[in-house]
Design a protein around this motif. Structure first.
Motif, PDB file in Angstrom:
ATOM      1  N   ARG A 226       0.801  -1.223   0.000  1.00  0.00           N
ATOM      2  CA  ARG A 226       0.000   0.000   0.000  1.00  0.00           C
ATOM      3  C   ARG A 226       0.834   1.274   0.000  1.00  0.00           C
ATOM      4  O   ARG A 226       0.359   2.315  -0.422  1.00  0.00           O
ATOM      5  N   GLY A 227       2.081   1.224   0.400  1.00  0.00           N
ATOM      6  CA  GLY A 227       2.945   2.405   0.371  1.00  0.00           C
ATOM      7  C   GLY A 227       3.710   2.564  -0.937  1.00  0.00           C
ATOM      8  O   GLY A 227       4.383   3.565  -1.142  1.00  0.00           O
ATOM      9  N   GLN A 228       3.612   1.586  -1.804  1.00  0.00           N
ATOM     10  CA  GLN A 228       4.320   1.604  -3.101  1.00  0.00           C
ATOM     11  C   GLN A 228       3.291   1.866  -4.196  1.00  0.00           C
ATOM     12  O   GLN A 228       2.652   0.945  -4.672  1.00  0.00           O
ATOM     13  N   SER A 229       3.140   3.097  -4.594  1.00  0.00           N
ATOM     14  CA  SER A 229       2.025   3.510  -5.441  1.00  0.00           C
ATOM     15  C   SER A 229       1.821   2.636  -6.682  1.00  0.00           C
ATOM     16  O   SER A 229       0.763   2.050  -6.859  1.00  0.00           O
ATOM     17  N   ALA A 230       2.801   2.560  -7.558  1.00  0.00           N
ATOM     18  CA  ALA A 230       2.625   1.821  -8.817  1.00  0.00           C
ATOM     19  C   ALA A 230       2.385   0.338  -8.563  1.00  0.00           C
ATOM     20  O   ALA A 230       1.456  -0.256  -9.126  1.00  0.00           O
ATOM     21  N   ALA A 231       3.199  -0.262  -7.729  1.00  0.00           N
ATOM     22  CA  ALA A 231       3.051  -1.687  -7.435  1.00  0.00           C
ATOM     23  C   ALA A 231       1.691  -1.960  -6.795  1.00  0.00           C
ATOM     24  O   ALA A 231       1.008  -2.925  -7.154  1.00  0.00           O
ATOM     25  N   PHE A 232       1.278  -1.122  -5.867  1.00  0.00           N
ATOM     26  CA  PHE A 232      -0.010  -1.305  -5.186  1.00  0.00           C
ATOM     27  C   PHE A 232      -1.151  -1.336  -6.194  1.00  0.00           C
ATOM     28  O   PHE A 232      -1.981  -2.241  -6.188  1.00  0.00           O
ATOM     29  N   TRP A 233      -1.206  -0.332  -7.072  1.00  0.00           N
ATOM     30  CA  TRP A 233      -2.334  -0.237  -7.996  1.00  0.00           C
ATOM     31  C   TRP A 233      -2.356  -1.381  -9.005  1.00  0.00           C
ATOM     32  O   TRP A 233      -3.432  -1.883  -9.363  1.00  0.00           O
ATOM     33  N   LEU A 234      -1.200  -1.807  -9.462  1.00  0.00           N
ATOM     34  CA  LEU A 234      -1.145  -2.921 -10.407  1.00  0.00           C
ATOM     35  C   LEU A 234      -1.564  -4.235  -9.746  1.00  0.00           C
ATOM     36  O   LEU A 234      -2.301  -5.026 -10.333  1.00  0.00           O
ATOM     37  N   VAL A 235      -1.114  -4.460  -8.521  1.00  0.00           N
ATOM     38  CA  VAL A 235      -1.496  -5.689  -7.813  1.00  0.00           C
ATOM     39  C   VAL A 235      -2.976  -5.631  -7.424  1.00  0.00           C
ATOM     40  O   VAL A 235      -3.682  -6.648  -7.489  1.00  0.00           O
ATOM     41  N   LEU A 236      -3.458  -4.463  -7.060  1.00  0.00           N
ATOM     42  CA  LEU A 236      -4.884  -4.322  -6.773  1.00  0.00           C
ATOM     43  C   LEU A 236      -5.706  -4.601  -8.035  1.00  0.00           C
ATOM     44  O   LEU A 236      -6.747  -5.281  -7.979  1.00  0.00           O
ATOM     45  N   ALA A 237      -5.257  -4.095  -9.172  1.00  0.00           N
ATOM     46  CA  ALA A 237      -5.944  -4.384 -10.441  1.00  0.00           C
ATOM     47  C   ALA A 237      -5.959  -5.889 -10.716  1.00  0.00           C
ATOM     48  O   ALA A 237      -6.977  -6.433 -11.165  1.00  0.00           O
ATOM     49  N   ALA A 238      -4.842  -6.555 -10.435  1.00  0.00           N
ATOM     50  CA  ALA A 238      -4.786  -8.013 -10.610  1.00  0.00           C
ATOM     51  C   ALA A 238      -5.819  -8.693  -9.717  1.00  0.00           C
ATOM     52  O   ALA A 238      -6.531  -9.606 -10.158  1.00  0.00           O
ATOM     53  N   THR A 239      -5.906  -8.252  -8.476  1.00  0.00           N
ATOM     54  CA  THR A 239      -6.890  -8.818  -7.545  1.00  0.00           C
ATOM     55  C   THR A 239      -8.300  -8.659  -8.100  1.00  0.00           C
ATOM     56  O   THR A 239      -9.089  -9.615  -8.106  1.00  0.00           O
ATOM     57  N   LEU A 240      -8.607  -7.469  -8.573  1.00  0.00           N
ATOM     58  CA  LEU A 240      -9.949  -7.198  -9.094  1.00  0.00           C
ATOM     59  C   LEU A 240     -10.229  -8.005 -10.360  1.00  0.00           C
ATOM     60  O   LEU A 240     -11.349  -8.492 -10.559  1.00  0.00           O
ATOM     61  N   LEU A 241      -9.232  -8.159 -11.227  1.00  0.00           N
ATOM     62  CA  LEU A 241      -9.429  -8.948 -12.448  1.00  0.00           C
ATOM     63  C   LEU A 241      -9.652 -10.427 -12.139  1.00  0.00           C
ATOM     64  O   LEU A 241     -10.482 -11.076 -12.789  1.00  0.00           O
ATOM     65  N   TYR A 242      -8.955 -10.960 -11.148  1.00  0.00           N
ATOM     66  CA  TYR A 242      -9.215 -12.344 -10.751  1.00  0.00           C
ATOM     67  C   TYR A 242     -10.602 -12.467 -10.119  1.00  0.00           C
ATOM     68  O   TYR A 242     -11.289 -13.478 -10.303  1.00  0.00           O
ATOM     69  N   ALA A 243     -11.047 -11.441  -9.394  1.00  0.00           N
ATOM     70  CA  ALA A 243     -12.406 -11.442  -8.846  1.00  0.00           C
ATOM     71  C   ALA A 243     -13.434 -11.380  -9.980  1.00  0.00           C
ATOM     72  O   ALA A 243     -14.461 -12.080  -9.938  1.00  0.00           O
ATOM     73  N   VAL A 244     -13.154 -10.571 -11.000  1.00  0.00           N
ATOM     74  CA  VAL A 244     -14.035 -10.506 -12.170  1.00  0.00           C
ATOM     75  C   VAL A 244     -14.100 -11.866 -12.854  1.00  0.00           C
ATOM     76  O   VAL A 244     -15.172 -12.311 -13.282  1.00  0.00           O
ATOM     77  N   SER A 245     -12.958 -12.553 -12.939  1.00  0.00           N
ATOM     78  CA  SER A 245     -12.962 -13.871 -13.592  1.00  0.00           C
ATOM     79  C   SER A 245     -13.861 -14.845 -12.840  1.00  0.00           C
ATOM     80  O   SER A 245     -14.584 -15.632 -13.459  1.00  0.00           O
ATOM     81  N   LEU A 246     -13.852 -14.780 -11.528  1.00  0.00           N
ATOM     82  CA  LEU A 246     -14.721 -15.668 -10.747  1.00  0.00           C
ATOM     83  C   LEU A 246     -16.187 -15.270 -10.933  1.00  0.00           C
ATOM     84  O   LEU A 246     -17.063 -16.144 -11.060  1.00  0.00           O
ATOM     85  N   ALA A 247     -16.460 -13.971 -10.985  1.00  0.00           N
ATOM     86  CA  ALA A 247     -17.828 -13.513 -11.235  1.00  0.00           C
ATOM     87  C   ALA A 247     -18.299 -13.961 -12.625  1.00  0.00           C
ATOM     88  O   ALA A 247     -19.460 -14.375 -12.791  1.00  0.00           O
TER      89      ALA A 247
END
Length: 161
Positions: free
Chosen positions: A80-101
């Motif tokens: 969460r303190g690493q801006s670019a890495a945080f947002w990219l990993v968060l996007a990955a999390t959301l995309l895997y959640a979308v895949s399950l949906a």
């Protein structure tokens, strides 16, 4: 230094789980062209519905799909303190959640119909159910592939300190 070691361990775990979740989905896509264009309806039904060919996809794949959301989510929290890495990993999390949906919205309804099929004549709704099942897996795979790419870029964005 301790946190760096744990961050590295968790990064490898998240990437491994994400890759293991993507693998079976990608296998579905690789086999879809002949299944849609060359296989007879009887062969498709026999291979897909009968003989428990996809049993391990539920037993092993389902927990991996959930872990492919949870592991990157925890990794995003750690970054969460690493801006670019945080947002990219968060996007990955959301995309895997979308895949399950997508799986629940597209593939599961087809699976529910497939579970009602019995040996004998090909059901009247065969073509629509087969197309929904196959294209549903393609959509799931696309979301997972984008999620995996985002996770990789996120891991590459973690500063070396």
């Amino acid at each position: 230094m301790e946190m760096r070691g744990f961050l590295l361990l968790w990064s490898v775990l998240a990437a491994t789980v994400a890759a293991l979740s993507l693998g079976p989905s990608f296998a579905h896509v690789l086999e879809s062209l002949p299944r849609l264009t060359k296989w007879s309806p009887a062969l498709w039904r026999e291979a897909t519905v009968s003989n428990a060919q996809f049993q391990l996809f539920a037993v092993i794949g389902a927990p991996l799909d959930v872990a492919a959301i949870l592991c990157p989510a925890l990794l995003a929290w750690m970054l969460r303190g690493q801006s670019a890495a945080f947002w990219l990993v968060l996007a990955a999390t959301l995309l895997y959640a979308v895949s399950l949906a997508l799986w629940f919205g597209l593939v599961k309804p087809a699976n529910d119909v497939l579970a009602s099929w019995a040996p004998g004549p090909i059901p009247d709704d065969f073509e629509s159910i087969r197309l929904r099942w196959e294209t549903g897996h393609m959509a799931v795979t696309a979301a997972k592939a984008l999620g995996f790419i985002s996770l990789c870029f996120g891991l590459l964005s973690v500063p070396n300190r």
